[in-house]
Design a protein around this motif. Structure first.
Motif, PDB file in Angstrom:
ATOM      1  N   LYS A   6       0.281   1.139 -10.555  1.00 54.24           N
ATOM      2  CA  LYS A   6      -0.616   1.514  -9.471  1.00 54.24           C
ATOM      3  C   LYS A   6      -2.049   1.086  -9.773  1.00 54.24           C
ATOM      4  O   LYS A   6      -2.500   1.114 -10.918  1.00 54.24           O
ATOM      5  CB  LYS A   6      -0.575   3.028  -9.234  1.00 54.24           C
ATOM      6  CG  LYS A   6       0.757   3.553  -8.726  1.00 54.24           C
ATOM      7  CD  LYS A   6       0.680   5.055  -8.457  1.00 54.24           C
ATOM      8  CE  LYS A   6       1.991   5.603  -7.935  1.00 54.24           C
ATOM      9  NZ  LYS A   6       1.888   7.050  -7.608  1.00 54.24           N
ATOM     10  N   ARG A  18       6.762   0.230 -11.556  1.00 60.80           N
ATOM     11  CA  ARG A  18       5.635   0.312 -10.627  1.00 60.80           C
ATOM     12  C   ARG A  18       4.346   0.505 -11.403  1.00 60.80           C
ATOM     13  O   ARG A  18       4.245   1.381 -12.268  1.00 60.80           O
ATOM     14  CB  ARG A  18       5.822   1.466  -9.639  1.00 60.80           C
ATOM     15  CG  ARG A  18       4.598   1.674  -8.719  1.00 60.80           C
ATOM     16  CD  ARG A  18       4.837   2.788  -7.729  1.00 60.80           C
ATOM     17  NE  ARG A  18       5.928   2.438  -6.843  1.00 60.80           N
ATOM     18  CZ  ARG A  18       6.775   3.331  -6.324  1.00 60.80           C
ATOM     19  NH1 ARG A  18       6.650   4.612  -6.620  1.00 60.80           N
ATOM     20  NH2 ARG A  18       7.735   2.944  -5.517  1.00 60.80           N
ATOM     21  N   LYS A  47       0.875  -1.180   0.000  1.00 59.15           N
ATOM     22  CA  LYS A  47       0.000   0.000   0.000  1.00 59.15           C
ATOM     23  C   LYS A  47       0.907   1.222   0.000  1.00 59.15           C
ATOM     24  O   LYS A  47       1.740   1.401   0.894  1.00 59.15           O
ATOM     25  CB  LYS A  47      -0.899  -0.009   1.233  1.00 59.15           C
ATOM     26  CG  LYS A  47      -2.098   0.934   1.147  1.00 59.15           C
ATOM     27  CD  LYS A  47      -3.146   0.393   0.181  1.00 59.15           C
ATOM     28  CE  LYS A  47      -4.441   1.202   0.187  1.00 59.15           C
ATOM     29  NZ  LYS A  47      -5.293   0.902   1.358  1.00 59.15           N
ATOM     30  N   GLY A  48       0.771   2.065  -1.014  1.00 55.88           N
ATOM     31  CA  GLY A  48       1.657   3.200  -1.182  1.00 55.88           C
ATOM     32  C   GLY A  48       1.271   4.394  -0.332  1.00 55.88           C
ATOM     33  O   GLY A  48       0.202   4.426   0.298  1.00 55.88           O
ATOM     34  N   THR A  49       2.110   5.398  -0.343  1.00 58.85           N
ATOM     35  CA  THR A  49       1.865   6.626   0.420  1.00 58.85           C
ATOM     36  C   THR A  49       0.684   7.413  -0.117  1.00 58.85           C
ATOM     37  O   THR A  49       0.150   8.291   0.569  1.00 58.85           O
ATOM     38  CB  THR A  49       3.123   7.507   0.399  1.00 58.85           C
ATOM     39  OG1 THR A  49       3.506   7.746  -0.971  1.00 58.85           O
ATOM     40  CG2 THR A  49       4.279   6.846   1.120  1.00 58.85           C
ATOM     41  N   HIS A  78       5.136  -3.761  -7.867  1.00 57.08           N
ATOM     42  CA  HIS A  78       6.488  -3.639  -8.410  1.00 57.08           C
ATOM     43  C   HIS A  78       6.853  -4.920  -9.149  1.00 57.08           C
ATOM     44  O   HIS A  78       6.711  -6.019  -8.606  1.00 57.08           O
ATOM     45  CB  HIS A  78       7.500  -3.391  -7.280  1.00 57.08           C
ATOM     46  CG  HIS A  78       7.205  -2.152  -6.494  1.00 57.08           C
ATOM     47  ND1 HIS A  78       6.884  -2.166  -5.150  1.00 57.08           N
ATOM     48  CD2 HIS A  78       7.142  -0.856  -6.877  1.00 57.08           C
ATOM     49  CE1 HIS A  78       6.665  -0.935  -4.736  1.00 57.08           C
ATOM     50  NE2 HIS A  78       6.802  -0.117  -5.761  1.00 57.08           N
ATOM     51  N   TYR A 122      -2.439   0.828  -4.361  1.00 59.31           N
ATOM     52  CA  TYR A 122      -1.596  -0.354  -4.257  1.00 59.31           C
ATOM     53  C   TYR A 122      -0.498  -0.272  -5.316  1.00 59.31           C
ATOM     54  O   TYR A 122      -0.782  -0.062  -6.495  1.00 59.31           O
ATOM     55  CB  TYR A 122      -2.426  -1.629  -4.434  1.00 59.31           C
ATOM     56  CG  TYR A 122      -3.404  -1.835  -3.294  1.00 59.31           C
ATOM     57  CD1 TYR A 122      -3.046  -2.563  -2.173  1.00 59.31           C
ATOM     58  CD2 TYR A 122      -4.682  -1.268  -3.336  1.00 59.31           C
ATOM     59  CE1 TYR A 122      -3.936  -2.745  -1.112  1.00 59.31           C
ATOM     60  CE2 TYR A 122      -5.571  -1.423  -2.282  1.00 59.31           C
ATOM     61  CZ  TYR A 122      -5.189  -2.170  -1.175  1.00 59.31           C
ATOM     62  OH  TYR A 122      -6.061  -2.322  -0.126  1.00 59.31           O
ATOM     63  N   TRP A 123       0.736  -0.402  -4.868  1.00 58.09           N
ATOM     64  CA  TRP A 123       1.886  -0.347  -5.766  1.00 58.09           C
ATOM     65  C   TRP A 123       2.319  -1.772  -6.095  1.00 58.09           C
ATOM     66  O   TRP A 123       2.697  -2.534  -5.200  1.00 58.09           O
ATOM     67  CB  TRP A 123       3.046   0.388  -5.110  1.00 58.09           C
ATOM     68  CG  TRP A 123       2.803   1.837  -4.829  1.00 58.09           C
ATOM     69  CD1 TRP A 123       1.716   2.581  -5.199  1.00 58.09           C
ATOM     70  CD2 TRP A 123       3.667   2.719  -4.098  1.00 58.09           C
ATOM     71  NE1 TRP A 123       1.847   3.885  -4.763  1.00 58.09           N
ATOM     72  CE2 TRP A 123       3.038   4.001  -4.082  1.00 58.09           C
ATOM     73  CE3 TRP A 123       4.903   2.564  -3.481  1.00 58.09           C
ATOM     74  CZ2 TRP A 123       3.613   5.096  -3.448  1.00 58.09           C
ATOM     75  CZ3 TRP A 123       5.479   3.654  -2.846  1.00 58.09           C
ATOM     76  CH2 TRP A 123       4.841   4.906  -2.840  1.00 58.09           C
ATOM     77  N   TRP A 172      13.804   4.804   1.841  1.00 56.15           N
ATOM     78  CA  TRP A 172      13.241   3.655   1.134  1.00 56.15           C
ATOM     79  C   TRP A 172      14.375   2.736   0.688  1.00 56.15           C
ATOM     80  O   TRP A 172      15.389   3.194   0.173  1.00 56.15           O
ATOM     81  CB  TRP A 172      12.430   4.127  -0.073  1.00 56.15           C
ATOM     82  CG  TRP A 172      11.246   4.940   0.341  1.00 56.15           C
ATOM     83  CD1 TRP A 172      11.224   6.264   0.635  1.00 56.15           C
ATOM     84  CD2 TRP A 172       9.909   4.468   0.523  1.00 56.15           C
ATOM     85  NE1 TRP A 172       9.957   6.659   0.997  1.00 56.15           N
ATOM     86  CE2 TRP A 172       9.125   5.575   0.943  1.00 56.15           C
ATOM     87  CE3 TRP A 172       9.293   3.228   0.380  1.00 56.15           C
ATOM     88  CZ2 TRP A 172       7.765   5.469   1.205  1.00 56.15           C
ATOM     89  CZ3 TRP A 172       7.929   3.124   0.640  1.00 56.15           C
ATOM     90  CH2 TRP A 172       7.184   4.228   1.049  1.00 56.15           C
ATOM     91  N   PRO A 185      10.616   7.321  -3.031  1.00 56.70           N
ATOM     92  CA  PRO A 185      10.214   5.973  -3.449  1.00 56.70           C
ATOM     93  C   PRO A 185       9.948   5.835  -4.941  1.00 56.70           C
ATOM     94  O   PRO A 185       9.769   4.725  -5.433  1.00 56.70           O
ATOM     95  CB  PRO A 185       8.927   5.730  -2.652  1.00 56.70           C
ATOM     96  CG  PRO A 185       8.379   7.096  -2.409  1.00 56.70           C
ATOM     97  CD  PRO A 185       9.580   7.974  -2.210  1.00 56.70           C
ATOM     98  N   ASP A 186       9.959   6.964  -5.663  1.00 60.23           N
ATOM     99  CA  ASP A 186       9.709   6.930  -7.105  1.00 60.23           C
ATOM    100  C   ASP A 186      10.984   6.841  -7.932  1.00 60.23           C
ATOM    101  O   ASP A 186      10.914   6.702  -9.155  1.00 60.23           O
ATOM    102  CB  ASP A 186       8.941   8.178  -7.539  1.00 60.23           C
ATOM    103  CG  ASP A 186       7.591   8.292  -6.862  1.00 60.23           C
ATOM    104  OD1 ASP A 186       7.011   7.240  -6.512  1.00 60.23           O
ATOM    105  OD2 ASP A 186       7.116   9.423  -6.664  1.00 60.23           O
TER     106      ASP A 186
END
Length: 322
Positions: A209, A207, A182-184, A191, A188-189, A246, A268-269
């Motif tokens: 989403k 990624r 679960k991303g910020t 990967h 939902y991310w 991260w 995180p990106d």
């Protein structure tokens, strides 16, 4: 005058010899993960000693806890019979559970059994989907070609496939090895590893989403390595956040099979492999999970029979330098 010149020269020498201060604040502030103690065999790849006469192996896997029971899902197959190819004959997705120690596992029926179907199911990842109160699994399937597909379950035992695939017109057919969190941003991310995203031919961690695991946003590259033009050479990404930084774990399998690199970032990106790789861990397709107050890291495989050591899942505690 001589004293002034001497002082000036001395000052110049001190300044010139003073080491340059690092400007890489991400690396400076990072804790370094390490394998704490011995890696021990956790799950034997063979369902039971008398299951059949074949040797079995494991590979990419995941963990999820429900009501105090820890579930393991992963690639779990026999080496292929005569006439079958190793990376095409992948019929089973293993399922094991424990509510005791990390060494006490119960073998459950296969989560997915394609032995009488496509004979292929790849790396899984399972996550609780809060919005629908179900468990979602992303897994690689082979329906005419390799694709990523979503399966759903209410109880982690009975799994049903969702019709269609994840971005079939966008993703390279070898995109695989999902990790989900679960991303910020509340989405939902997912990967995965692949190549060719945005037309760039390189090894990539991508990624995707989603909110509902039905509709998916266009993939974004969070790490790229200019090491290849035709396939991904890295595998098995795993992302976690710790104290505002991260940490992206991934296996550089086509360099060394049991090599897991860790790259740190404050964003995180975007991850910089060349500048922000902080350590190398021994292990393949590492997963990190919490169980009964401890943090663990796993390794698995390999799929090649000529390796002499275990082909099962090994586990060790994960430590951090600070």
């Amino acid at each position: 005058m001589k004293n002034i010149l001497f002082f000036a020269c001395t000052l110049f020498a001190v300044v010139a010899c003073k080491p340059k201060e690092s400007t890489n604040k991400e690396v400076e502030g990072a804790a370094v993960p390490y394998i704490k103690g011995e890696s021990k065999l956790m799950i034997d790849p063979k369902p039971s000693p008398d299951f059949d006469d074949n040797r079995w192996f494991t590979n990419d896997h995941c963990f999820i806890e429900k009501d105090g029971v820890l579930h393991w899902f992963g690639i779990n197959n026999p080496y292929p019979p005569q006439g079958k190819d190793l990376y095409r004959y992948h019929p089973y997705l293993g399922h094991c559970t424990t509510s005791g120690t990390i060494e006490e596992w119960k073998r459950e029926p296969f989560a997915i059994d394609e032995s009488k179907g496509t004979e292929y199911v790849g790396a899984p990842f399972v996550v609780w989907h809060q919005e629908s109160q179900r468990y979602a699994m992303v897994v690689e399937v082979w329906h005419e070609t390799r694709r990523l597909q979503v399966y759903w379950s209410d109880d982690l035992y009975d799994w049903k496939p969702q019709e269609g695939y994840i971005l079939p017109e966008t993703l390279w057919i070898g995109t695989r090895d999902p990790h989900i969190m679960k991303g910020t941003d509340g989405k939902y991310w997912i990967h995965v590893v692949g190549t060719g995203n945005k037309g760039v031919k390189q090894t990539q961690v991508i990624r995707i989403k989603t909110k509902d695991f039905v509709n998916f946003e266009e993939p974004e590259t969070i790490l790229g390595i200019d090491d290849c033009t035709w396939a991904t050479l890295i595998e098995s990404p795993f992302l976690l956040e710790r104290n505002g930084l991260w940490y992206l774990f991934f296996t550089y399998a086509h360099r060394r099979y049991a090599e897991t690199l860790v790259v740190v970032s404050d964003n995180p990106d975007h991850f910089k492999y060349e500048k922000n790789t902080i350590t190398t861990l021994f292990g393949h397709a590492a997963e990190i999970f919490e169980y009964k107050g401890k943090t663990y890291i796993t390794s698995c495989g390999p799929e090649d029979q000529h390796y002499l050591n275990s082909h099962g899942i090994t586990v060790a505690e994960l430590g951090w330098t600070k």
